[in-house]
Design a protein around this motif. Sequence first.
Motif, PDB file in Angstrom:
ATOM      1  N   ILE A 293       0.687  -1.404  -0.150  1.00 49.54           N
ATOM      2  CA  ILE A 293      -0.037   0.003  -0.118  1.00 49.54           C
ATOM      3  C   ILE A 293       0.923   1.295   0.034  1.00 49.54           C
ATOM      4  CG2 ILE A 293      -1.748   1.364   1.292  1.00 49.54           C
ATOM      5  CD1 ILE A 293      -2.880  -1.368   2.430  1.00 49.54           C
TER       6      ILE A 293
ATOM      7  N   LYS B 113      -3.776   1.257  -2.877  1.00 47.70           N
ATOM      8  CA  LYS B 113      -4.492   1.276  -1.744  1.00 47.70           C
ATOM      9  C   LYS B 113      -5.043  -0.103  -1.124  1.00 47.70           C
ATOM     10  CE  LYS B 113      -6.742   5.725  -3.220  1.00 47.70           C
ATOM     11  NZ  LYS B 113      -7.832   6.299  -3.936  1.00 47.70           N
ATOM     12  N   THR B 114      -4.646  -1.071  -1.797  1.00 48.79           N
ATOM     13  CA  THR B 114      -4.928  -2.510  -1.312  1.00 48.79           C
ATOM     14  C   THR B 114      -3.756  -3.400  -1.924  1.00 48.79           C
ATOM     15  OG1 THR B 114      -6.593  -4.131  -1.082  1.00 48.79           O
ATOM     16  CG2 THR B 114      -6.538  -3.156  -3.175  1.00 48.79           C
TER      17      THR B 114
END
Length: 409
Positions: A288, A306-307
Motif C-alpha cells: 500500500i 490502496k490495497t
Amino acid sequence: MENTKKVPVLRFPEFSEEWVVKKIKDISTIKSGSTPLRSNKDFFKNGHIWWVKTTDLNNSNIIKTEECITELALKETSVKIYPKNSVLVAMYGGFNQIGRTGILKVDATTNQALSILNTNEKVVLPQYLLTWLNAKVNLWRKFAGSSRKDPNITGSDVAGFPISFPQISEQQKIADFLLQIDNRIEKLIKKKQLLEKYKKGVMQNIFNQELRFKDNEGNDYPDWEEKELGDISDVRDGTHDSPKYHQNGFAFITSKNLLANGSIDFENVSLISELDFNNFNKRSKVDIGDILFGMIGTIGNPVLIKTSGFAIKNVALIKEKQELKNIFLVHYLNSSLVLKQFDDVTVGNTQKFIALGKIRKLKIHIPSLPEQTKIAKFLTEIDEKINQASKQLEGTKKYKKGLLQQMFV
C-alpha cells in the motif's frame, strides 16, 4: 392482422389499457441513406448540410454531425434530406454498433449504414420509438446472429423488429419522464468533463511552476529541483514469467488492468497459485502506497496502491523514498511534462513498450516535501469530486436501465 396485447410491470397509475405489439414496418416508414463519392471533394468541401454516420449516433438528440456535405452532393447523388424527429438506427459495425440510435433535431442526410424511421405520429411518437429501441437494444443480437455470418442487420430486420406501445398520452408521459433522466445524465456528464478539464489545466500550471503554493506563514517554498526518477525512488518491475492460470487464486495484474481513472480492474484478471504469488513477490512485492505504471500495451495510467495481495507483470513498481512522496508523484506522472517524455521513448512496432531503464531516466521536477504535500492534497480533492460525479453518473444510468427493464413490455 391480429394484435397481441400486453402490459408493463411498472406503469403510471392513471393508465390501465393493454399495450399493442406490432412490427416497426406497421407503424413507420423505413428508408436508408447514401454516401457521396469520397473521391469528389466538391461533395464535402465547405459543406453545410448535416450528414449522419454511425459514429454520430448517441442514443439521444442529434443536433450536429462530424461531417457535412454540399448542395452539389445533394443534387448529383442519391443522398436525401430527412426531417426533424426522424429516428435513426445503426445497421452495420458489429455488436458494438448495431442498434445504436439517434433522433434528428435538425434536418439532415445520412449514410447507407443507417435506417431512417418516420413514424405515423398518430400511432407511435418518434421520441417513444427512440426510447423503446434503446431499451431493447440487446434484441438486435438475435437478429444479427441468427441469419448471417457478419453481425450486421438489414432493412428487413428493422422492418420486422417488434415494438410494444400504449396510447399516445401514455407514450408522451413515458418519453417526458425518461427525458428528465436523460437531462440529468447529460448534466452529470458535463459536470464530470468540466472537473476533468479544470484539473488538467491546473495541473499544467502547477507542474510548469506557473502556480506556486506558499507555506502557512505566507512565505515562498524553495525552488524545485530536477532529478531522474531512479535516483529518488525505488523503480523496479514485476515478473517476466508466464505462470499457469487457475480458477481460484491470487490476482495477476498486468498493464491492461491499470485504468485511466487511477484504479485497478480486478474483474478481468487472471489468477495464479499461492506458490507463484509468493515467488513473484520475492522480487516485486506490492505494498500500500506504492505506484504501478504500465509498461507494455498500456503505457502509463499510474495507480497509487490502496490495497495489496496481488502479483504484477508488465508494470513498473515505484516505491517511495524519503525525498519524493508518491502521493505527489502519482499526479506528476499524469502531467504533460511526463507524457511528452513518453512520446519520445516509447518503442515497439505492433505494441507500445517502454523499458524500465527509460522510466528510471524520467526527469522529475521536485518541490520541497511540504509543498509536495499541499499539491497532492489539492489535486486529490479535485479527484474526489470527479469520482463523486462519476458515481452519480453511473448511479443515474443504472437507475434508468432498471426503469427501462420494467416500463416496457
